[in-house]
Design a protein around this motif. Sequence first.
Motif, PDB file in Angstrom:
ATOM      1  N   CYS A  45       0.822  -1.211   0.000  1.00  0.00           N
ATOM      2  CA  CYS A  45       0.000   0.000   0.000  1.00  0.00           C
ATOM      3  C   CYS A  45       0.861   1.270   0.000  1.00  0.00           C
ATOM      4  O   CYS A  45       0.358   2.364  -0.270  1.00  0.00           O
ATOM      5  CB  CYS A  45      -0.934   0.007   1.207  1.00  0.00           C
ATOM      6  SG  CYS A  45      -2.179  -1.311   1.151  1.00  0.00           S
ATOM      7  N   GLY A  46       2.147   1.114   0.307  1.00  0.00           N
ATOM      8  CA  GLY A  46       3.034   2.275   0.302  1.00  0.00           C
ATOM      9  C   GLY A  46       3.736   2.509  -1.022  1.00  0.00           C
ATOM     10  O   GLY A  46       4.433   3.522  -1.193  1.00  0.00           O
ATOM     11  N   LEU A  47       3.544   1.608  -1.997  1.00  0.00           N
ATOM     12  CA  LEU A  47       4.270   1.724  -3.265  1.00  0.00           C
ATOM     13  C   LEU A  47       4.021   3.053  -3.981  1.00  0.00           C
ATOM     14  O   LEU A  47       4.977   3.682  -4.459  1.00  0.00           O
ATOM     15  CB  LEU A  47       3.916   0.548  -4.186  1.00  0.00           C
ATOM     16  CG  LEU A  47       4.276  -0.851  -3.675  1.00  0.00           C
ATOM     17  CD1 LEU A  47       3.879  -1.907  -4.699  1.00  0.00           C
ATOM     18  CD2 LEU A  47       5.770  -0.956  -3.363  1.00  0.00           C
ATOM     19  N   PRO A  48       2.766   3.524  -4.106  1.00  0.00           N
ATOM     20  CA  PRO A  48       2.571   4.800  -4.802  1.00  0.00           C
ATOM     21  C   PRO A  48       3.305   5.964  -4.131  1.00  0.00           C
ATOM     22  O   PRO A  48       3.760   6.896  -4.807  1.00  0.00           O
ATOM     23  CB  PRO A  48       1.048   4.999  -4.753  1.00  0.00           C
ATOM     24  CG  PRO A  48       0.487   3.636  -4.570  1.00  0.00           C
ATOM     25  CD  PRO A  48       1.478   2.916  -3.721  1.00  0.00           C
ATOM     26  N   TYR A  49       3.438   5.903  -2.807  1.00  0.00           N
ATOM     27  CA  TYR A  49       4.042   7.015  -2.081  1.00  0.00           C
ATOM     28  C   TYR A  49       5.566   6.981  -2.165  1.00  0.00           C
ATOM     29  O   TYR A  49       6.214   8.024  -2.059  1.00  0.00           O
ATOM     30  CB  TYR A  49       3.547   6.998  -0.626  1.00  0.00           C
ATOM     31  CG  TYR A  49       2.039   7.108  -0.590  1.00  0.00           C
ATOM     32  CD1 TYR A  49       1.420   8.349  -0.716  1.00  0.00           C
ATOM     33  CD2 TYR A  49       1.239   5.972  -0.516  1.00  0.00           C
ATOM     34  CE1 TYR A  49       0.036   8.451  -0.746  1.00  0.00           C
ATOM     35  CE2 TYR A  49      -0.141   6.071  -0.533  1.00  0.00           C
ATOM     36  CZ  TYR A  49      -0.734   7.316  -0.661  1.00  0.00           C
ATOM     37  OH  TYR A  49      -2.108   7.413  -0.714  1.00  0.00           O
ATOM     38  N   TYR A  50       6.131   5.811  -2.363  1.00  0.00           N
ATOM     39  CA  TYR A  50       7.548   5.742  -2.685  1.00  0.00           C
ATOM     40  C   TYR A  50       7.780   6.269  -4.096  1.00  0.00           C
ATOM     41  O   TYR A  50       8.733   7.016  -4.352  1.00  0.00           O
ATOM     42  CB  TYR A  50       8.041   4.294  -2.560  1.00  0.00           C
ATOM     43  CG  TYR A  50       9.458   4.077  -3.046  1.00  0.00           C
ATOM     44  CD1 TYR A  50      10.533   4.756  -2.469  1.00  0.00           C
ATOM     45  CD2 TYR A  50       9.718   3.194  -4.092  1.00  0.00           C
ATOM     46  CE1 TYR A  50      11.833   4.545  -2.919  1.00  0.00           C
ATOM     47  CE2 TYR A  50      11.014   2.975  -4.541  1.00  0.00           C
ATOM     48  CZ  TYR A  50      12.060   3.660  -3.957  1.00  0.00           C
ATOM     49  OH  TYR A  50      13.339   3.454  -4.406  1.00  0.00           O
ATOM     50  N   LEU A  51       6.897   5.932  -5.007  1.00  0.00           N
ATOM     51  CA  LEU A  51       6.990   6.424  -6.379  1.00  0.00           C
ATOM     52  C   LEU A  51       6.940   7.946  -6.409  1.00  0.00           C
ATOM     53  O   LEU A  51       7.638   8.593  -7.195  1.00  0.00           O
ATOM     54  CB  LEU A  51       5.838   5.847  -7.212  1.00  0.00           C
ATOM     55  CG  LEU A  51       5.910   6.032  -8.724  1.00  0.00           C
ATOM     56  CD1 LEU A  51       7.005   5.165  -9.308  1.00  0.00           C
ATOM     57  CD2 LEU A  51       4.569   5.682  -9.356  1.00  0.00           C
TER      58      LEU A  51
END
Length: 554
Positions: A45-51
Amino acid sequence: MTSKRYLIVGGVAGGMSAATRLRRLDEHAQITVLERGGHVSFANCGLPYYLGGVIEERSDLLLQTPASLGSRFGLDVRVRTEAVAIDRQAKTVLTRDLATDEETTLHYDALVLSPGATPMRPPIEGGERMLTLRDIDDVDAAMAALEVAPRSALVIGAGFIGLEMVENLAHRGLGVTLVELGDQVLPPLDPEMAAPVADHLRDAGIDVRLGTQVVALGPDTAVLSDGTTVRAEFVLGSIGVRPDTSLGKAAGLEIGPRGGIRVDESLRTSDPNIWAIGDAVEKVDAIAGEPRLVALAGLANRHGRLAADAIVGRGIRVRDAIGTAIVGVMGMSVATTGWNEKLLRSRGRDIRIIHTHPASHTGYYPGAQTMALKLLVDAETDAILGAQGVGGEGVDKRIDVIATAMAGGITASELADLELAYAPQYSSAKDPVNMLGYVALNACEGLTPSIQWHEVEAAVDAGAAVVDVRTADEVAAGAIPGSLRIPLDELRSRSGELPAGRLIVHCKVGQRGHTAVRLLAQLGRDAVNLDGGYLTWAAGMASRAAVEPDAMAA
């Protein structure tokens, strides 16, 4: 005593919850986890925010490694290892090491399938350059594509994940185009709740294209179905996922009507030695009691734990799913639980609908933000069937309270009686959830009949008159065409000016409209309150204008 052999296919939320719970329940078992990807435990769920650069360090996404899981839990975790086939009679799984192609056969006493879901990819020309975002490998590929410093991005699909992509790509400074085949963003919402979200995106500089689709991708552009071409150096697809049932289907496990693996009340598949959890599995819908696909991390974690309990013989209770979800969109919070009005009406349900526009906390305390809440109620039983919230701070709290009330069987009217935490900086003495309860109680008792925004036009055609009880300044900012204005404070003395027949009374959000309807009812008039007031009507008409440009002028 021979130790049990537990084999788990798939890591991350569901699989790792099952594995670690099994270890806590059975210290002597042999527990093996197979993960096709390179990472078995990460914050997907954190992938977009790392992107988007909000989460700066890639390592922050990696929760556990095979080594750490082996050290703490004694788990045999094998990444880059695919489960190729299940032999149910022999109770074995054929595995393949994706690095060496070496195949191994593993025996099990109990097998847990947690294969997740796979992103859907539209069959478009040039679609091979469209990226998706489901795991660490995906985010690594996306970050590599961003290293060439593109200036434009295209996101295909305006669901929850798609809007997270939009927010984070904009945060990186890219010009973002959002393309959605449907006529609104966020399909789980009803149109009058989704329209303000689309407006908010446009105000933030996002090019929102509704009712259209991508027909071709060029090297740095995209051609849309309306004939236009948009810049698209970086392309992310988020049009949904489908349950990954290939392994289970090949093994002859039953597949349900929604395309997911069928499980019973113990999360057991049609094979007594195989359990299944997560996005690949059909859940039981709490509203209709029918199979439903719900791809949410919270359920995957919970069901992983429950499956482990069931495997070792502990009694479990798997609650039906209501599908509670939330997304942040450029500073706006959007949340939903249960069913929406579109779905309920398509099923012929007799429902009451309540819209309110409360502040996040008391208006006299600085920083209060307005939100829009929608409650859907069974007209016969007063049961809560769903809710939606759009706004700033406090939306999450209200939807969570309503979801909890649904789980506890609390009716809509009983929301008025909930004792909720209050201080001026957090809420009001009558919390927005309490206010929904008061409105529901008035409707249930027949004190204040209401009409929905999409019913006004037909009612006027049938002879009803619209009465606007707002102030002159409010009306100057926008009004329902053809409405008669009599401010609430003058309504008692000027009631003789009202035309004969049914009256549709409205204010800005519905509260003064309620007072006006009570006054008129006691004067013998047939009056109904426009639910949610002018704000809800305007949002609904804006959603209609997205596909019917002349709707607002009707």
